[in-house]
Design a protein around this motif. Structure first.
Motif, PDB file in Angstrom:
ATOM      1  N   TYR A 145       0.794  -1.225   0.000  1.00  0.00           N
ATOM      2  CA  TYR A 145       0.000   0.000   0.000  1.00  0.00           C
ATOM      3  C   TYR A 145       0.831   1.281   0.000  1.00  0.00           C
ATOM      4  N   THR A 146       2.087   1.204   0.408  1.00  0.00           N
ATOM      5  CA  THR A 146       2.960   2.374   0.249  1.00  0.00           C
ATOM      6  C   THR A 146       3.622   2.374  -1.127  1.00  0.00           C
ATOM      7  N   ASP A 147       3.640   1.211  -1.765  1.00  0.00           N
ATOM      8  CA  ASP A 147       4.253   1.049  -3.090  1.00  0.00           C
ATOM      9  C   ASP A 147       5.696   1.532  -3.076  1.00  0.00           C
ATOM     10  N   LYS A 148       6.419   1.085  -2.032  1.00  0.00           N
ATOM     11  CA  LYS A 148       7.794   1.552  -1.871  1.00  0.00           C
ATOM     12  C   LYS A 148       8.660   0.457  -1.271  1.00  0.00           C
ATOM     13  N   LEU A 149       9.869   0.334  -1.795  1.00  0.00           N
ATOM     14  CA  LEU A 149      10.868  -0.550  -1.206  1.00  0.00           C
ATOM     15  C   LEU A 149      11.804   0.312  -0.365  1.00  0.00           C
ATOM     16  N   PHE A 150      12.025  -0.104   0.876  1.00  0.00           N
ATOM     17  CA  PHE A 150      12.788   0.709   1.823  1.00  0.00           C
ATOM     18  C   PHE A 150      14.201   0.152   1.979  1.00  0.00           C
ATOM     19  N   ASP A 151      15.193   0.985   1.728  1.00  0.00           N
ATOM     20  CA  ASP A 151      16.587   0.561   1.901  1.00  0.00           C
ATOM     21  C   ASP A 151      16.856   0.150   3.348  1.00  0.00           C
ATOM     22  N   SER A 152      16.266   0.883   4.277  1.00  0.00           N
ATOM     23  CA  SER A 152      16.471   0.565   5.695  1.00  0.00           C
ATOM     24  C   SER A 152      15.864  -0.788   6.056  1.00  0.00           C
TER      25      SER A 152
END
Length: 251
Positions: free
Chosen positions: A234-241
């Motif tokens: 739902y955020t449509d994001k891959l997080f490096d952290s």
């Protein structure tokens, strides 16, 4: 130029030039703002401690045309305990990145700040495992941001669900009974009773009690997988952290 006082949590810091720093903070009202801290890195600066990552401080700020600059600050609570263990630090960085994505510079969301402060306190004082804090933070933050999962009744046929026959679709954000889940396909995953109970607690409990539950084994593993998948979808994001966190912690 207007002078204001706000309690804020520092969720990002970027040093530039020789002595200056930009910080991103969540205000006590849950709004995300950027603050220019000139001379923050000089020895003896009032910003040296109060304007550091994972610090909860009362800031005196100058505001002009929606831009903020540092005037003074008083440190209320430093959550530096999260830096004592690399796993806790990695999780705190992920939560900061997620909070930055889901917060707004235009709208207040005080629950976000309260949820984050609770997580940092537990991590800093080693009172809860990161594997409990992480899915709880993710799912409740998503719910507070308008992505509340439906866990009962069946979203397809409307029948009330039995605890041992609940299937959940991350993509749909809804639960289904066994018959409907099998008919609709592999996107639905059966929830163990413990996982279901934990998800129900996380989305409905008072903010002070969101992290107050115990879970282990496959139920905890599945809770972590579902909450993370739900958040990423739902955020449509891959997080490096998050990648960094996973390089350190395996369930």
């Amino acid at each position: 130029m207007q002078q204001i006082k706000l309690k804020c949590l520092v969720i990002r810091e970027v040093d530039f030039s020789e002595h200056d720093r930009y910080i991103t903070v969540l205000t006590e009202y849950g709004r995300r703002i950027e603050v220019l801290c000139r001379n923050a890195r000089r020895k003896g600066s009032r910003a040296a401690n109060a304007a550091r990552l994972f610090c909860w401080s009362e800031f005196s700020l100058f505001e002009r045309h929606g831009k903020f600059s540092f005037n003074d600050a008083e440190l209320i609570c430093p959550f530096w305990g999260v830096t004592q263990e690399i796993e806790s630090y990695a999780l705190a960085c992920y939560m900061s990145e997620l909070a930055a994505v889901l917060s707004s510079a235009e709208e207040d969301s005080p629950a976000l700040t309260r949820l984050f402060l609770g997580a940092l306190r537990l991590l800093s004082e080693h009172k809860r495992s990161p594997t409990i804090i992480k899915p709880s933070f993710e799912l409740r933050l998503m719910a507070e941001s308008g992505f509340l999962p439906q866990l009962d009744p069946c979203a397809v046929c409307g029948v009330s669900l039995e605890p041992d026959a609940v299937w959940f679709s991350v993509r749909a954000g809804t639960a289904a009974c066994t018959d409907c889940a099998r008919r609709l396909g592999a996107d639905y995953r059966q929830l163990p009773k413990g996982t279901l109970a934990a998800m129900q607690h996380i989305v409905s409990a008072d903010l002070k009690k969101v992290y107050s539950f115990s879970l282990g084994g496959d139920s905890l593993r599945i809770l972590n997988e579902i909450c993370e998948d739900f958040t990423i979808y739902y955020t449509d994001k891959l997080f490096d952290s998050l990648r960094f966190y996973h390089s350190l912690v395996q369930l």
